[in-house]
Write a protein that holds these residues in place. Structure first.
Motif, mmCIF file in Angstrom:
data_model
loop_
_atom_site.group_PDB
_atom_site.id
_atom_site.type_symbol
_atom_site.label_atom_id
_atom_site.label_comp_id
_atom_site.label_asym_id
_atom_site.label_seq_id
_atom_site.Cartn_x
_atom_site.Cartn_y
_atom_site.Cartn_z
ATOM 1 N N GLN A 1 -9.377 -7.445 -3.976
ATOM 2 C CA GLN A 1 -10.324 -8.047 -4.918
ATOM 3 C C GLN A 1 -10.533 -7.123 -6.115
ATOM 4 O OE1 GLN A 1 -12.775 -8.934 -1.319
ATOM 5 N NE2 GLN A 1 -13.037 -10.905 -2.333
ATOM 6 N N GLY A 2 -9.459 -6.465 -6.481
ATOM 7 C CA GLY A 2 -9.486 -5.557 -7.607
ATOM 8 C C GLY A 2 -8.059 -5.273 -8.032
ATOM 9 N N ARG A 3 -7.882 -4.187 -8.763
ATOM 10 C CA ARG A 3 -6.587 -3.913 -9.383
ATOM 11 C C ARG A 3 -5.851 -2.733 -8.773
ATOM 12 N NH1 ARG A 3 -5.854 -6.730 -13.734
ATOM 13 N NH2 ARG A 3 -4.197 -5.314 -14.357
ATOM 14 N N ARG B 1 2.224 -1.586 -5.507
ATOM 15 C CA ARG B 1 2.532 -1.739 -4.076
ATOM 16 C C ARG B 1 1.985 -3.086 -3.590
ATOM 17 N NH1 ARG B 1 3.587 3.353 -1.492
ATOM 18 N NH2 ARG B 1 3.750 2.108 0.424
ATOM 19 N N PRO B 2 2.706 -3.762 -2.710
ATOM 20 C CA PRO B 2 2.228 -5.088 -2.257
ATOM 21 C C PRO B 2 1.106 -5.030 -1.223
ATOM 22 C CG PRO B 2 4.364 -4.592 -1.268
ATOM 23 C CD PRO B 2 4.061 -3.462 -2.202
ATOM 24 N N VAL B 3 1.073 -3.930 -0.446
ATOM 25 C CA VAL B 3 0.107 -3.870 0.671
ATOM 26 C C VAL B 3 -0.553 -2.495 0.720
ATOM 27 C CG1 VAL B 3 -0.088 -3.946 3.209
ATOM 28 C CG2 VAL B 3 1.420 -5.555 2.050
ATOM 29 N N ALA C 1 1.617 3.507 3.179
ATOM 30 C CA ALA C 1 0.867 2.522 2.374
ATOM 31 C C ALA C 1 -0.305 3.232 1.704
ATOM 32 C CB ALA C 1 0.362 1.405 3.273
ATOM 33 N N PRO C 2 -0.636 2.827 0.475
ATOM 34 C CA PRO C 2 -1.779 3.470 -0.190
ATOM 35 C C PRO C 2 -3.095 3.128 0.502
ATOM 36 C CG PRO C 2 -0.891 1.671 -1.525
ATOM 37 C CD PRO C 2 0.039 1.833 -0.358
ATOM 38 N N LEU D 1 -6.163 -4.438 5.940
ATOM 39 C CA LEU D 1 -4.964 -4.404 5.110
ATOM 40 C C LEU D 1 -5.250 -5.254 3.880
ATOM 41 C CD1 LEU D 1 -2.144 -5.081 7.761
ATOM 42 C CD2 LEU D 1 -3.156 -2.889 7.070
ATOM 43 N N PHE D 2 -4.886 -4.746 2.708
ATOM 44 C CA PHE D 2 -5.061 -5.521 1.477
ATOM 45 C C PHE D 2 -3.705 -5.980 0.956
ATOM 46 C CE2 PHE D 2 -9.036 -2.821 0.723
ATOM 47 C CZ PHE D 2 -9.867 -3.805 1.225
ATOM 48 N N VAL D 3 -3.697 -7.187 0.406
ATOM 49 C CA VAL D 3 -2.481 -7.731 -0.222
ATOM 50 C C VAL D 3 -2.739 -7.815 -1.717
ATOM 51 C CG1 VAL D 3 -1.034 -9.800 -0.416
ATOM 52 C CG2 VAL D 3 -1.779 -8.999 1.838
ATOM 53 N N ARG D 4 -1.766 -7.375 -2.488
ATOM 54 C CA ARG D 4 -1.916 -7.318 -3.951
ATOM 55 C C ARG D 4 -2.314 -8.670 -4.537
ATOM 56 N NH1 ARG D 4 3.122 -4.704 -6.714
ATOM 57 N NH2 ARG D 4 4.157 -6.301 -5.461
ATOM 58 N N ASN D 5 -3.222 -8.580 -5.512
ATOM 59 C CA ASN D 5 -3.714 -9.767 -6.225
ATOM 60 C C ASN D 5 -3.356 -9.546 -7.696
ATOM 61 O OD1 ASN D 5 -5.325 -11.553 -7.669
ATOM 62 N ND2 ASN D 5 -7.235 -10.978 -6.657
#
Ligand code: GLV
Ligand code: MN
Ligand code: MN
Length: 414
Positions: free
Chosen positions: A189-191, A198-200, A340-341, A363-367
Protein backbone atom coordinates in the motif's frame (compact mmCIF):
# COMPACT_ATOMS: atom_id res chain seq x y z
CA UNK A 1 -5.40 -24.63 -11.56
CA UNK A 2 -6.44 -20.97 -11.51
CA UNK A 3 -4.02 -18.06 -11.12
CA UNK A 4 -4.55 -15.37 -8.49
CA UNK A 5 -5.54 -12.90 -11.23
CA UNK A 6 -8.08 -15.34 -12.64
CA UNK A 7 -9.57 -15.89 -9.20
CA UNK A 8 -9.79 -12.12 -8.67
CA UNK A 9 -11.54 -11.73 -12.05
CA UNK A 10 -14.11 -14.28 -10.93
CA UNK A 11 -15.24 -11.93 -8.13
CA UNK A 12 -14.92 -8.57 -9.84
CA UNK A 13 -18.68 -8.15 -10.06
CA UNK A 14 -19.31 -8.69 -6.37
CA UNK A 15 -19.63 -5.40 -4.54
CA UNK A 16 -18.56 -3.27 -7.53
CA UNK A 17 -19.54 0.27 -6.54
CA UNK A 18 -21.20 1.88 -9.57
CA UNK A 19 -21.49 5.26 -7.81
CA UNK A 20 -18.09 5.76 -6.18
CA UNK A 21 -16.05 3.46 -8.39
CA UNK A 22 -14.03 0.55 -7.04
CA UNK A 23 -15.62 -1.85 -4.56
CA UNK A 24 -17.76 -1.41 -1.48
CA UNK A 25 -17.83 -4.71 0.37
CA UNK A 26 -18.70 -4.38 4.03
CA UNK A 27 -18.79 -7.14 6.56
CA UNK A 28 -21.94 -9.27 6.35
CA UNK A 29 -23.56 -7.05 3.73
CA UNK A 30 -24.82 -8.72 0.58
CA UNK A 31 -21.55 -8.40 -1.36
CA UNK A 32 -19.37 -9.68 1.46
CA UNK A 33 -21.73 -12.61 2.07
CA UNK A 34 -21.59 -13.47 -1.64
CA UNK A 35 -17.80 -13.37 -1.40
CA UNK A 36 -17.94 -15.70 1.61
CA UNK A 37 -20.11 -18.09 -0.39
CA UNK A 38 -17.70 -17.91 -3.32
CA UNK A 39 -14.75 -18.61 -1.02
CA UNK A 40 -16.55 -21.52 0.64
CA UNK A 41 -17.29 -23.07 -2.74
CA UNK A 42 -13.69 -22.62 -3.92
CA UNK A 43 -12.36 -24.10 -0.70
CA UNK A 44 -14.70 -27.10 -0.91
CA UNK A 45 -13.70 -27.67 -4.54
CA UNK A 46 -10.18 -28.03 -3.18
CA UNK A 47 -11.27 -30.56 -0.58
CA UNK A 48 -10.90 -28.11 2.32
CA UNK A 49 -13.13 -28.28 5.38
CA UNK A 50 -14.85 -24.90 5.89
CA UNK A 51 -16.16 -23.55 9.19
CA UNK A 52 -17.20 -20.14 10.53
CA UNK A 53 -15.86 -19.41 14.01
CA UNK A 54 -17.72 -17.63 16.81
CA UNK A 55 -16.34 -14.28 15.62
CA UNK A 56 -17.55 -14.37 12.00
CA UNK A 57 -14.15 -15.45 10.65
CA UNK A 58 -14.11 -18.19 8.00
CA UNK A 59 -11.61 -21.06 8.16
CA UNK A 60 -10.78 -23.59 5.45
CA UNK A 61 -8.66 -26.51 6.64
CA UNK A 62 -6.39 -28.77 4.66
CA UNK A 63 -6.58 -31.84 6.87
CA UNK A 64 -7.93 -31.95 10.41
CA UNK A 65 -7.80 -28.70 12.40
CA UNK A 66 -5.06 -29.19 14.93
CA UNK A 67 -2.27 -27.60 16.95
CA UNK A 68 0.78 -25.86 15.52
CA UNK A 69 -1.08 -25.11 12.30
CA UNK A 70 0.28 -22.91 9.56
CA UNK A 71 -2.40 -20.36 8.76
CA UNK A 72 -2.56 -17.93 5.85
CA UNK A 73 -5.30 -15.64 4.55
CA UNK A 74 -6.57 -12.09 4.73
CA UNK A 75 -10.00 -10.45 4.36
CA UNK A 76 -12.71 -9.91 1.74
CA UNK A 77 -14.26 -6.66 3.00
CA UNK A 78 -13.17 -3.29 1.63
CA UNK A 79 -13.21 0.39 2.44
CA UNK A 80 -15.99 2.34 0.66
CA UNK A 81 -14.98 2.58 -3.01
CA UNK A 82 -11.80 0.58 -2.39
CA UNK A 83 -9.49 -1.34 -4.68
CA UNK A 84 -9.77 -4.93 -5.85
CA UNK A 85 -6.60 -6.20 -4.17
CA UNK A 86 -6.58 -5.05 -0.54
CA UNK A 87 -7.69 -8.25 1.22
CA UNK A 88 -8.89 -10.43 -1.68
CA UNK A 89 -5.35 -10.76 -3.08
CA UNK A 90 -4.27 -12.52 0.13
CA UNK A 91 -7.30 -14.83 0.04
CA UNK A 92 -7.05 -15.84 -3.63
CA UNK A 93 -3.26 -16.18 -3.37
CA UNK A 94 -3.75 -18.61 -0.50
CA UNK A 95 -6.05 -20.75 -2.68
CA UNK A 96 -3.66 -20.54 -5.64
CA UNK A 97 -0.68 -21.42 -3.41
CA UNK A 98 -2.51 -24.53 -2.18
CA UNK A 99 -3.19 -25.47 -5.82
CA UNK A 100 0.51 -25.12 -6.56
CA UNK A 101 1.48 -27.25 -3.57
CA UNK A 102 -1.04 -29.90 -4.51
CA UNK A 103 0.22 -29.95 -8.11
CA UNK A 104 3.68 -30.64 -6.70
CA UNK A 105 2.32 -33.54 -4.67
CA UNK A 106 3.12 -31.82 -1.39
CA UNK A 107 1.59 -33.15 1.83
CA UNK A 108 1.83 -30.87 4.88
CA UNK A 109 3.18 -32.36 8.08
CA UNK A 110 1.36 -29.70 10.10
CA UNK A 111 -2.30 -28.68 9.66
CA UNK A 112 -2.69 -25.88 7.13
CA UNK A 113 -5.58 -23.41 7.00
CA UNK A 114 -6.79 -20.43 5.02
CA UNK A 115 -8.63 -17.81 7.09
CA UNK A 116 -10.87 -14.94 5.99
CA UNK A 117 -11.08 -12.37 8.76
CA UNK A 118 -14.25 -10.35 9.32
CA UNK A 119 -14.43 -6.53 9.15
CA UNK A 120 -10.70 -5.88 8.65
CA UNK A 121 -11.37 -2.37 7.37
CA UNK A 122 -13.90 -1.36 10.00
CA UNK A 123 -15.86 -0.01 7.03
CA UNK A 124 -19.24 -0.94 8.48
CA UNK A 125 -18.95 -1.02 12.30
CA UNK A 126 -16.02 1.37 12.72
CA UNK A 127 -13.48 -0.92 14.42
CA UNK A 128 -10.86 -2.35 12.05
CA UNK A 129 -9.72 -5.98 12.40
CA UNK A 130 -12.85 -6.71 14.39
CA UNK A 131 -12.72 -10.46 13.68
CA UNK A 132 -9.09 -10.84 14.75
CA UNK A 133 -9.55 -8.50 17.74
CA UNK A 134 -12.46 -10.63 18.96
CA UNK A 135 -10.55 -13.87 18.37
CA UNK A 136 -7.57 -12.62 20.36
CA UNK A 137 -9.62 -10.94 23.09
CA UNK A 138 -8.33 -7.50 22.07
CA UNK A 139 -11.86 -6.04 22.15
CA UNK A 140 -14.58 -6.61 24.74
CA UNK A 141 -17.23 -8.74 23.02
CA UNK A 142 -20.04 -6.71 24.61
CA UNK A 143 -18.62 -3.60 23.03
CA UNK A 144 -18.25 -5.37 19.67
CA UNK A 145 -21.82 -6.69 19.77
CA UNK A 146 -23.14 -3.17 20.45
CA UNK A 147 -21.26 -1.46 17.59
CA UNK A 148 -23.70 0.04 15.10
CA UNK A 149 -23.41 0.69 11.38
CA UNK A 150 -24.58 4.01 9.87
CA UNK A 151 -28.11 2.54 9.47
CA UNK A 152 -28.29 1.70 13.17
CA UNK A 153 -27.88 -2.08 12.74
CA UNK A 154 -25.73 -3.57 15.51
CA UNK A 155 -22.94 -6.06 14.87
CA UNK A 156 -24.92 -8.56 16.96
CA UNK A 157 -27.98 -8.06 14.73
CA UNK A 158 -25.88 -8.39 11.57
CA UNK A 159 -24.36 -11.62 12.88
CA UNK A 160 -27.76 -13.00 13.78
CA UNK A 161 -29.20 -12.11 10.33
CA UNK A 162 -26.30 -14.05 8.81
CA UNK A 163 -27.18 -17.13 10.89
CA UNK A 164 -24.42 -16.62 13.49
CA UNK A 165 -24.71 -16.54 17.27
CA UNK A 166 -23.36 -13.23 18.56
CA UNK A 167 -23.54 -14.39 22.20
CA UNK A 168 -20.66 -16.79 21.41
CA UNK A 169 -18.35 -13.99 20.18
CA UNK A 170 -15.16 -13.34 22.12
CA UNK A 171 -11.66 -14.60 22.78
CA UNK A 172 -11.28 -18.06 21.28
CA UNK A 173 -8.40 -19.81 23.06
CA UNK A 174 -8.90 -23.05 21.16
CA UNK A 175 -8.64 -21.30 17.78
CA UNK A 176 -5.71 -19.18 18.94
CA UNK A 177 -3.78 -22.14 20.28
CA UNK A 178 -4.13 -23.91 16.95
CA UNK A 179 -2.24 -21.14 15.13
CA UNK A 180 1.44 -22.05 15.12
CA UNK A 181 2.39 -19.44 12.50
CA UNK A 182 0.33 -16.88 10.60
CA UNK A 183 1.40 -15.44 7.24
CA UNK A 184 -0.73 -12.84 5.45
CA UNK A 185 -0.01 -11.93 1.83
CA UNK A 186 -1.15 -8.42 0.92
CA UNK A 187 -0.87 -5.94 -1.90
CA UNK A 188 1.66 -3.28 -0.93
CA UNK A 189 0.00 0.00 0.00
CA UNK A 190 2.91 2.24 -0.81
CA UNK A 191 5.88 2.59 -3.12
CA UNK A 192 8.54 0.55 -1.33
CA UNK A 193 8.71 -2.34 -3.80
CA UNK A 194 8.43 -0.02 -6.82
CA UNK A 195 11.51 1.87 -5.65
CA UNK A 196 13.38 -1.37 -4.92
CA UNK A 197 12.24 -2.90 -8.24
CA UNK A 198 11.21 -6.12 -6.52
CA UNK A 199 7.88 -7.96 -6.92
CA UNK A 200 7.66 -9.35 -3.37
CA UNK A 201 8.78 -8.17 0.07
CA UNK A 202 8.45 -9.16 3.72
CA UNK A 203 6.92 -6.85 6.35
CA UNK A 204 8.88 -5.59 9.35
CA UNK A 205 6.37 -3.48 11.29
CA UNK A 206 3.08 -1.58 11.28
CA UNK A 207 2.64 1.98 12.56
CA UNK A 208 0.68 2.41 15.76
CA UNK A 209 -2.73 3.66 14.71
CA UNK A 210 -6.21 4.46 15.88
CA UNK A 211 -9.51 6.19 15.19
CA UNK A 212 -11.16 8.93 17.20
CA UNK A 213 -14.62 10.41 16.73
CA UNK A 214 -15.06 14.12 17.40
CA UNK A 215 -18.68 15.19 17.78
CA UNK A 216 -18.93 18.97 17.68
CA UNK A 217 -22.32 20.41 18.61
CA UNK A 218 -23.53 23.95 17.93
CA UNK A 219 -26.92 25.40 17.05
CA UNK A 220 -28.71 24.39 13.87
CA UNK A 221 -30.18 27.43 12.12
CA UNK A 222 -31.26 29.14 8.90
CA UNK A 223 -28.49 29.91 6.38
CA UNK A 224 -30.18 33.11 5.22
CA UNK A 225 -31.86 34.41 8.34
CA UNK A 226 -28.97 33.98 10.79
CA UNK A 227 -26.45 36.89 10.79
CA UNK A 228 -22.83 35.75 10.74
CA UNK A 229 -22.23 37.09 14.25
CA UNK A 230 -25.12 35.11 15.73
CA UNK A 231 -24.01 31.64 14.75
CA UNK A 232 -22.73 28.63 16.62
CA UNK A 233 -21.70 26.70 13.53
CA UNK A 234 -19.89 23.41 14.24
CA UNK A 235 -18.53 23.29 10.69
CA UNK A 236 -16.07 26.04 11.59
CA UNK A 237 -14.19 24.30 14.43
CA UNK A 238 -14.37 21.08 12.39
CA UNK A 239 -12.70 22.74 9.41
CA UNK A 240 -10.00 24.26 11.61
CA UNK A 241 -9.38 20.83 13.10
CA UNK A 242 -8.89 19.26 9.67
CA UNK A 243 -6.12 21.75 8.94
CA UNK A 244 -4.64 21.40 12.43
CA UNK A 245 -4.45 17.62 11.96
CA UNK A 246 -2.31 18.06 8.88
CA UNK A 247 -0.05 20.60 10.58
CA UNK A 248 0.35 18.59 13.80
CA UNK A 249 1.20 15.38 11.93
CA UNK A 250 3.81 17.21 9.85
CA UNK A 251 5.60 18.06 13.09
CA UNK A 252 5.93 14.42 14.24
CA UNK A 253 8.46 12.13 12.59
CA UNK A 254 6.72 9.56 10.39
CA UNK A 255 3.23 10.52 11.60
CA UNK A 256 0.04 10.65 9.57
CA UNK A 257 -3.28 12.24 10.43
CA UNK A 258 -6.35 12.00 8.21
CA UNK A 259 -9.93 13.16 8.35
CA UNK A 260 -11.55 11.01 5.67
CA UNK A 261 -15.06 11.18 6.99
CA UNK A 262 -16.92 14.26 8.15
CA UNK A 263 -20.70 14.21 8.51
CA UNK A 264 -22.64 17.43 9.17
CA UNK A 265 -26.00 16.87 10.76
CA UNK A 266 -28.65 17.31 9.34
CA UNK A 267 -26.68 18.15 6.19
CA UNK A 268 -28.67 20.73 4.20
CA UNK A 269 -27.24 23.33 1.82
CA UNK A 270 -29.28 26.11 3.42
CA UNK A 271 -28.89 24.85 6.98
CA UNK A 272 -26.28 25.83 9.56
CA UNK A 273 -25.41 22.36 10.90
CA UNK A 274 -26.45 21.52 14.44
CA UNK A 275 -23.60 19.08 14.86
CA UNK A 276 -20.71 17.54 12.98
CA UNK A 277 -19.23 14.09 13.44
CA UNK A 278 -15.69 13.80 12.16
CA UNK A 279 -13.28 10.92 12.46
CA UNK A 280 -9.55 11.32 12.92
CA UNK A 281 -7.26 8.50 11.80
CA UNK A 282 -3.85 9.06 13.43
CA UNK A 283 -0.70 6.95 13.07
CA UNK A 284 3.00 7.10 13.85
CA UNK A 285 5.96 4.79 14.48
CA UNK A 286 5.78 5.28 18.26
CA UNK A 287 2.79 4.74 20.51
CA UNK A 288 3.62 7.79 22.63
CA UNK A 289 3.91 10.00 19.56
CA UNK A 290 0.50 8.87 18.26
CA UNK A 291 -1.05 9.43 21.69
CA UNK A 292 0.66 12.84 21.90
CA UNK A 293 -0.65 13.86 18.50
CA UNK A 294 -4.20 12.93 19.45
CA UNK A 295 -3.89 14.73 22.80
CA UNK A 296 -2.72 17.88 21.02
CA UNK A 297 -5.60 17.72 18.53
CA UNK A 298 -8.10 17.04 21.30
CA UNK A 299 -6.93 20.20 23.09
CA UNK A 300 -7.25 22.20 19.87
CA UNK A 301 -10.74 20.79 19.25
CA UNK A 302 -11.85 22.04 22.70
CA UNK A 303 -10.37 25.47 21.97
CA UNK A 304 -11.82 25.81 18.46
CA UNK A 305 -15.23 24.59 19.63
CA UNK A 306 -15.29 27.05 22.56
CA UNK A 307 -14.35 29.93 20.24
CA UNK A 308 -17.51 29.23 18.19
CA UNK A 309 -19.78 28.63 21.19
CA UNK A 310 -19.83 24.91 20.44
CA UNK A 311 -19.17 21.77 22.51
CA UNK A 312 -17.02 18.80 21.63
CA UNK A 313 -17.14 15.15 22.72
CA UNK A 314 -14.22 12.91 21.80
CA UNK A 315 -14.28 9.12 21.80
CA UNK A 316 -11.61 6.60 20.92
CA UNK A 317 -13.08 3.97 18.60
CA UNK A 318 -10.00 1.81 18.13
CA UNK A 319 -6.30 1.68 18.81
CA UNK A 320 -3.45 -0.67 17.96
CA UNK A 321 0.12 -0.35 19.28
CA UNK A 322 3.03 -0.45 16.86
CA UNK A 323 3.31 -4.04 15.64
CA UNK A 324 6.73 -5.60 15.12
CA UNK A 325 6.59 -8.88 13.26
CA UNK A 326 8.48 -11.85 14.72
CA UNK A 327 12.11 -11.09 13.86
CA UNK A 328 13.13 -14.74 13.48
CA UNK A 329 10.27 -15.60 11.15
CA UNK A 330 10.77 -12.41 9.16
CA UNK A 331 14.47 -13.11 8.56
CA UNK A 332 13.76 -16.77 7.82
CA UNK A 333 11.24 -15.79 5.13
CA UNK A 334 13.39 -13.03 3.65
CA UNK A 335 16.23 -15.55 3.22
CA UNK A 336 13.93 -18.30 1.94
CA UNK A 337 12.54 -15.89 -0.68
CA UNK A 338 15.93 -14.99 -2.12
CA UNK A 339 16.85 -12.05 0.08
CA UNK A 340 13.46 -10.44 -0.29
CA UNK A 341 13.44 -6.83 0.92
CA UNK A 342 12.06 -6.16 4.39
CA UNK A 343 9.72 -3.17 4.60
CA UNK A 344 7.59 -1.37 7.18
CA UNK A 345 4.01 -0.35 6.45
CA UNK A 346 1.61 2.33 7.56
CA UNK A 347 -1.45 0.15 6.93
CA UNK A 348 -3.16 -1.93 9.60
CA UNK A 349 -3.64 -5.68 9.16
CA UNK A 350 -5.05 -8.70 11.01
CA UNK A 351 -1.48 -10.04 10.99
CA UNK A 352 -0.58 -7.06 13.20
CA UNK A 353 -3.25 -8.02 15.73
CA UNK A 354 -2.18 -11.67 15.69
CA UNK A 355 1.49 -10.72 16.04
CA UNK A 356 0.93 -10.00 19.74
CA UNK A 357 -0.21 -13.61 20.27
CA UNK A 358 1.60 -15.83 17.79
CA UNK A 359 4.56 -15.61 15.39
CA UNK A 360 3.17 -13.72 12.40
CA UNK A 361 4.57 -12.45 9.13
CA UNK A 362 3.44 -10.68 6.00
CA UNK A 363 4.38 -10.86 2.35
CA UNK A 364 3.80 -7.78 0.19
CA UNK A 365 3.19 -7.80 -3.56
CA UNK A 366 4.27 -4.77 -5.58
CA UNK A 367 1.58 -2.23 -6.40
CA UNK A 368 2.70 -0.25 -9.47
CA UNK A 369 0.47 2.73 -8.72
CA UNK A 370 1.51 2.98 -5.07
CA UNK A 371 -2.17 3.85 -4.44
CA UNK A 372 -4.45 1.93 -2.10
CA UNK A 373 -7.94 2.33 -0.62
CA UNK A 374 -8.91 3.67 -4.05
CA UNK A 375 -9.83 2.08 -7.38
CA UNK A 376 -6.33 2.73 -8.78
CA UNK A 377 -4.81 0.12 -6.42
CA UNK A 378 -3.22 -2.53 -8.65
CA UNK A 379 -0.92 -5.53 -8.96
CA UNK A 380 0.27 -6.92 -12.30
CA UNK A 381 -0.62 -10.57 -12.99
CA UNK A 382 3.06 -11.58 -13.07
CA UNK A 383 3.66 -9.97 -9.68
CA UNK A 384 0.57 -11.73 -8.31
CA UNK A 385 2.11 -14.99 -9.54
CA UNK A 386 5.41 -14.13 -7.89
CA UNK A 387 3.39 -13.59 -4.71
CA UNK A 388 1.68 -16.97 -5.02
CA UNK A 389 5.01 -18.69 -5.64
CA UNK A 390 6.52 -16.98 -2.60
CA UNK A 391 3.53 -17.90 -0.45
CA UNK A 392 3.61 -21.53 -1.63
CA UNK A 393 7.31 -21.68 -0.85
CA UNK A 394 6.62 -20.20 2.60
CA UNK A 395 3.80 -22.63 3.40
CA UNK A 396 5.87 -25.56 2.18
CA UNK A 397 8.73 -24.47 4.40
CA UNK A 398 6.62 -23.80 7.50
CA UNK A 399 4.25 -26.74 7.19
CA UNK A 400 7.24 -29.05 6.93
CA UNK A 401 5.89 -31.35 4.30
CA UNK A 402 7.66 -34.38 3.05
CA UNK A 403 9.29 -34.10 -0.35
CA UNK A 404 6.87 -34.92 -3.23
CA UNK A 405 8.27 -38.40 -3.87
CA UNK A 406 7.31 -39.47 -0.31
CA UNK A 407 3.84 -37.93 -0.37
CA UNK A 408 1.10 -40.41 0.41
CA UNK A 409 -1.89 -38.14 -0.17
CA UNK A 410 -2.55 -34.77 -1.61
CA UNK A 411 -5.48 -32.40 -1.60
CA UNK A 412 -8.35 -33.92 -3.45
CA UNK A 413 -10.96 -32.29 -5.63
CA UNK A 414 -14.51 -33.27 -4.75
C1 GLV B 1 -6.51 -0.71 6.82
O1 GLV B 1 -6.12 -0.94 5.67
C2 GLV B 1 -6.00 0.45 7.51
O2 GLV B 1 -4.77 0.59 7.61
O3 GLV B 1 -6.79 1.27 7.95
MN1 MN C 1 -7.19 -1.67 3.78
MN1 MN D 1 -6.10 -5.16 3.97
Amino acid sequence: MATASELLSAIDDLGADRTRGGFSRHVLDRAEQELREWFTEQARLRGLQVTTDANANLWAWWGEPGPDAVVTGSHLDSVPGGGAFDGPLGVVSALAALDLLRARGFTPRRPLAVVVFAEEEGGRFGVPCLGSRLLTGTIDPDRARALRDPDGVSFAEAMRSAGMEPERAGRDDAALERIGRFVELHVEQGRGLIDLQRPVGVASSILSHGRWRFRITGQGNHAGATPMGDRRDPMLPSSRLVLAARDAARDVDGARATVGRLVPNPGGTNVVASSVDMWLDARSPADAATRGLVAELSGLAEKYAAEEGCRVEISEESYADTAHFDAGLREELATLLGDAPVLPTGAGHDAGILAAHTPAAMLFVRNPTGVSHAPQEHAEPEDCEAGVTALARTLEHLAGGRPPEHSATSLQRE
